[in-house]
Motif scaffolding. Structure first.
Motif, mmCIF file in Angstrom:
data_model
loop_
_atom_site.group_PDB
_atom_site.id
_atom_site.type_symbol
_atom_site.label_atom_id
_atom_site.label_comp_id
_atom_site.label_asym_id
_atom_site.label_seq_id
_atom_site.Cartn_x
_atom_site.Cartn_y
_atom_site.Cartn_z
ATOM 1 N N HIS A 1 -12.221 16.845 -0.569
ATOM 2 C CA HIS A 1 -11.757 16.530 0.797
ATOM 3 C C HIS A 1 -12.716 15.056 1.413
ATOM 4 C CE1 HIS A 1 -12.660 16.639 5.500
ATOM 5 N NE2 HIS A 1 -11.382 16.926 5.294
ATOM 6 N N ASP A 2 -14.174 15.504 0.915
ATOM 7 C CA ASP A 2 -14.992 14.278 1.270
ATOM 8 C C ASP A 2 -14.644 12.888 0.516
ATOM 9 O OD1 ASP A 2 -16.086 15.955 3.061
ATOM 10 O OD2 ASP A 2 -17.753 16.548 1.862
ATOM 11 N N ASN A 3 -14.070 13.323 -0.515
ATOM 12 C CA ASN A 3 -13.753 11.921 -1.359
ATOM 13 C C ASN A 3 -12.379 11.257 -0.998
ATOM 14 O OD1 ASN A 3 -16.083 11.787 -2.886
ATOM 15 N ND2 ASN A 3 -15.517 13.009 -4.413
ATOM 16 N N PHE A 4 -11.795 11.926 -0.189
ATOM 17 C CA PHE A 4 -10.321 11.219 0.197
ATOM 18 C C PHE A 4 -10.258 9.778 0.599
ATOM 19 C CE2 PHE A 4 -7.209 10.269 3.222
ATOM 20 C CZ PHE A 4 -5.919 10.469 2.534
ATOM 21 N N PRO A 5 -11.184 9.513 1.379
ATOM 22 C CA PRO A 5 -11.199 8.209 1.841
ATOM 23 C C PRO A 5 -11.232 7.142 0.714
ATOM 24 C CG PRO A 5 -12.611 9.421 3.090
ATOM 25 C CD PRO A 5 -12.182 10.237 2.191
ATOM 26 N N LYS A 6 -12.075 7.506 -0.239
ATOM 27 C CA LYS A 6 -12.185 6.667 -1.418
ATOM 28 C C LYS A 6 -10.939 6.595 -2.240
ATOM 29 C CE LYS A 6 -15.030 5.925 -5.546
ATOM 30 N NZ LYS A 6 -16.215 6.337 -6.255
ATOM 31 N N TRP A 7 -10.272 7.686 -2.382
ATOM 32 C CA TRP A 7 -8.910 7.895 -3.264
ATOM 33 C C TRP A 7 -7.999 6.954 -2.332
ATOM 34 C CZ3 TRP A 7 -5.150 12.551 -3.000
ATOM 35 C CH2 TRP A 7 -4.125 12.108 -3.950
ATOM 36 N N LEU A 8 -7.904 7.181 -0.985
ATOM 37 C CA LEU A 8 -6.847 6.483 -0.244
ATOM 38 C C LEU A 8 -7.169 4.962 -0.383
ATOM 39 C CD1 LEU A 8 -4.596 6.378 1.901
ATOM 40 C CD2 LEU A 8 -6.391 6.542 3.674
ATOM 41 N N THR A 9 -8.350 4.446 -0.149
ATOM 42 C CA THR A 9 -8.621 2.913 -0.278
ATOM 43 C C THR A 9 -8.153 2.408 -1.766
ATOM 44 O OG1 THR A 9 -10.424 3.214 1.248
ATOM 45 C CG2 THR A 9 -10.372 1.220 -0.069
ATOM 46 N N SER A 10 -8.454 3.331 -2.644
ATOM 47 C CA SER A 10 -8.045 2.913 -4.381
ATOM 48 C C SER A 10 -6.546 2.639 -4.179
ATOM 49 C CB SER A 10 -8.582 3.805 -5.092
ATOM 50 O OG SER A 10 -8.141 3.717 -6.418
ATOM 51 N N ALA A 11 -5.889 3.753 -3.707
ATOM 52 C CA ALA A 11 -4.468 3.463 -3.764
ATOM 53 C C ALA A 11 -3.790 2.515 -3.041
ATOM 54 C CB ALA A 11 -3.830 4.963 -3.427
ATOM 55 N N PRO B 1 0.701 -1.268 0.107
ATOM 56 C CA PRO B 1 0.121 0.058 -0.081
ATOM 57 C C PRO B 1 0.801 1.306 0.006
ATOM 58 C CG PRO B 1 -0.842 -1.626 1.500
ATOM 59 C CD PRO B 1 0.402 -2.051 1.009
ATOM 60 N N THR B 2 1.952 1.411 0.701
ATOM 61 C CA THR B 2 2.569 2.604 0.953
ATOM 62 C C THR B 2 3.308 3.012 -0.559
ATOM 63 O OG1 THR B 2 2.944 1.926 3.419
ATOM 64 C CG2 THR B 2 4.301 3.856 2.547
ATOM 65 N N ALA B 3 3.708 1.920 -0.959
ATOM 66 C CA ALA B 3 4.620 2.223 -2.334
ATOM 67 C C ALA B 3 3.522 2.622 -3.342
ATOM 68 C CB ALA B 3 5.028 0.937 -2.769
ATOM 69 N N ASN B 4 2.249 2.244 -3.248
ATOM 70 C CA ASN B 4 1.102 2.763 -4.258
ATOM 71 C C ASN B 4 0.916 4.045 -3.779
ATOM 72 O OD1 ASN B 4 0.940 0.061 -5.568
ATOM 73 N ND2 ASN B 4 -0.948 -0.375 -4.479
ATOM 74 N N MET B 5 0.768 4.595 -2.671
ATOM 75 C CA MET B 5 0.271 5.735 -2.195
ATOM 76 C C MET B 5 1.533 6.645 -2.644
ATOM 77 S SD MET B 5 -1.013 4.673 1.536
ATOM 78 C CE MET B 5 -1.004 6.137 2.439
ATOM 79 N N LEU B 6 2.757 6.571 -2.339
ATOM 80 C CA LEU B 6 3.838 7.227 -2.673
ATOM 81 C C LEU B 6 3.767 7.726 -4.195
ATOM 82 C CD1 LEU B 6 6.432 8.698 -1.756
ATOM 83 C CD2 LEU B 6 7.671 6.769 -2.629
ATOM 84 N N TRP B 7 3.547 6.690 -5.067
ATOM 85 C CA TRP B 7 3.481 6.894 -6.485
ATOM 86 C C TRP B 7 2.321 7.662 -6.981
ATOM 87 C CZ3 TRP B 7 8.139 5.799 -7.907
ATOM 88 C CH2 TRP B 7 8.572 5.795 -9.465
ATOM 89 N N GLU B 8 1.265 7.435 -6.306
ATOM 90 C CA GLU B 8 -0.189 8.277 -6.610
ATOM 91 C C GLU B 8 0.244 9.633 -6.207
ATOM 92 O OE1 GLU B 8 -4.270 7.841 -7.643
ATOM 93 O OE2 GLU B 8 -2.501 6.462 -8.053
#
Length: 344
Positions: free
Chosen positions: A235-245, A213-220
């Motif tokens: 701001h409200d859609n961040f959780p969805k973006w985080l989960t996707s990454a 997950p952390t590698a995916n998040m960094l690249w994103e």
């Protein structure tokens, strides 16, 4: 560059592409180049190189354009990108070559005898050399009209410029670099260390490709720009973006690690004692350098400085798309490529 590969492909495939008729999707082909000796002295056993072709080769073999893949991308992934759409395959014979370590050409993930961490480390120079052997020994091309590529493909294009300066008429590196900056190296090294430190990675000895997950998040985070992300994700859609990454499936992590090591070690001035001016003096082909001013993935400074050492044309995009700016529909990309390809 690459990962989050799915994000990269999403942007490349869904972004506005230039209208241009294309031949049907190229068939995946392979060429065996035998035991391939690397510049380190190690050898990739039974090395194979993947490629796809589009259009028709003319009788003089003078209409060949070589397109090089980005980090983690394959020849199939290139189809649909805006720079690819700028190449008219009713006129040119387009050859897209899979880079070493992309999971199609010889890679840690697909090698039987040198699987995973047993695969020898390779460099950008090695990638270029493998492509040269494919083109000359297997496809019979002594010269091509143009060489181009996006991101790591652009990095390879810079290497082609000095490794084989007489091999092409035109060079088009797109959001690539002749040498990574300290900022780039910090990003790439962090990405590499995250992979290596992950327990599921297990020093490359995993049986099922893990999710890191952390590698995916960094690249994103670095793929576009803060402005682009703020505009596109509330701001409200961040959780969805985080989960996707976090949960995104990627290419093989050993392949990613080997390719990022090649990018970290990239420097076209290395044979010239670090003198970039001397490296530039070896370039003979016309060069069009397309860079992104807001690129957070491949800093544009080295490419911009390199353009000043040559009579090269520089197209400097200024877009919130950052590293993905070339595919966001800027007509400069299409028009400049078409123009230089048509120059005699």
């Amino acid at each position: 560059m690459r990962n989050s590969l799915c994000s990269l492909l999403l942007f490349f495939i869904t972004a506005t592409c230039f209208a241009q008729n294309k031949s049907k999707p190229g068939r995946q082909q392979f060429a065996a180049i035998g035991d391939f000796k690397l510049e380190s002295g190690n050898t990739i056993n039974n090395c194979k190189i993947g490629y796809r072709t589009y259009g028709q080769l003319n009788s003089a073999k003078s209409n060949v354009i070589l397109f090089l893949t980005w980090f983690g991308g394959t020849a199939r992934d290139v189809e649909g990108t805006a720079p690819w759409q700028a190449v008219d395959t009713t006129h040119y014979f387009l050859v897209i070559v899979d880079a070493l370590g992309d999971g199609v050409s010889a890679s840690p993930s697909n090698s039987v005898k040198q699987h995973g961490p047993a695969f020898p480390a390779f460099s950008i120079r090695d990638i270029v050399e493998s492509q040269h052997q494919l083109l000359t020994n297997k496809l019979g091309f002594a010269h091509v009209h143009a060489i181009m590529g996006i991101s790591m493909g652009g990095i390879q294009t810079f290497q082609w410029a000095v490794s084989y300066p007489d091999f092409t008429d035109v060079l088009i590196p797109i959001v690539g670099s002749p040498q990574p900056t300290s900022y780039d190296l910090m990003l790439y090294s962090t990405y590499r260390k995250i992979i290596e430190a992950d327990s599921a990675f297990n020093h490359g000895n995993y049986k099922v490709n893990p999710i890191i997950p952390t590698a995916n998040m960094l690249w994103e985070l670095f793929l576009t720009t803060p402005a682009n992300r703020v505009k596109g994700i509330s701001h409200d859609n961040f959780p969805k973006w985080l989960t996707s990454a976090e949960t995104k499936k990627t290419g093989d992590w050993n392949d990613s690690r080997y390719q990022i090591m090649a990018v970290i070690g990239h420097d076209i001035s290395k044979p010239y004692n670090g003198a970039m001016k001397e490296a530039a003096a070896h370039v003979k082909a016309k060069m069009l350098i397309i860079s992104s001013q807001q690129d957070h993935m491949v800093n544009p400074a080295p490419a911009i400085e390199f353009s000043k050492l040559l009579p090269a044309k520089l197209v400097l995009l200024n877009s919130d798309g950052g590293h993905l700016a070339p595919n966001f529909g800027d007509p400069q990309v299409k028009n400049s490529i078409i123009e230089i390809l048509g120059e005699q």
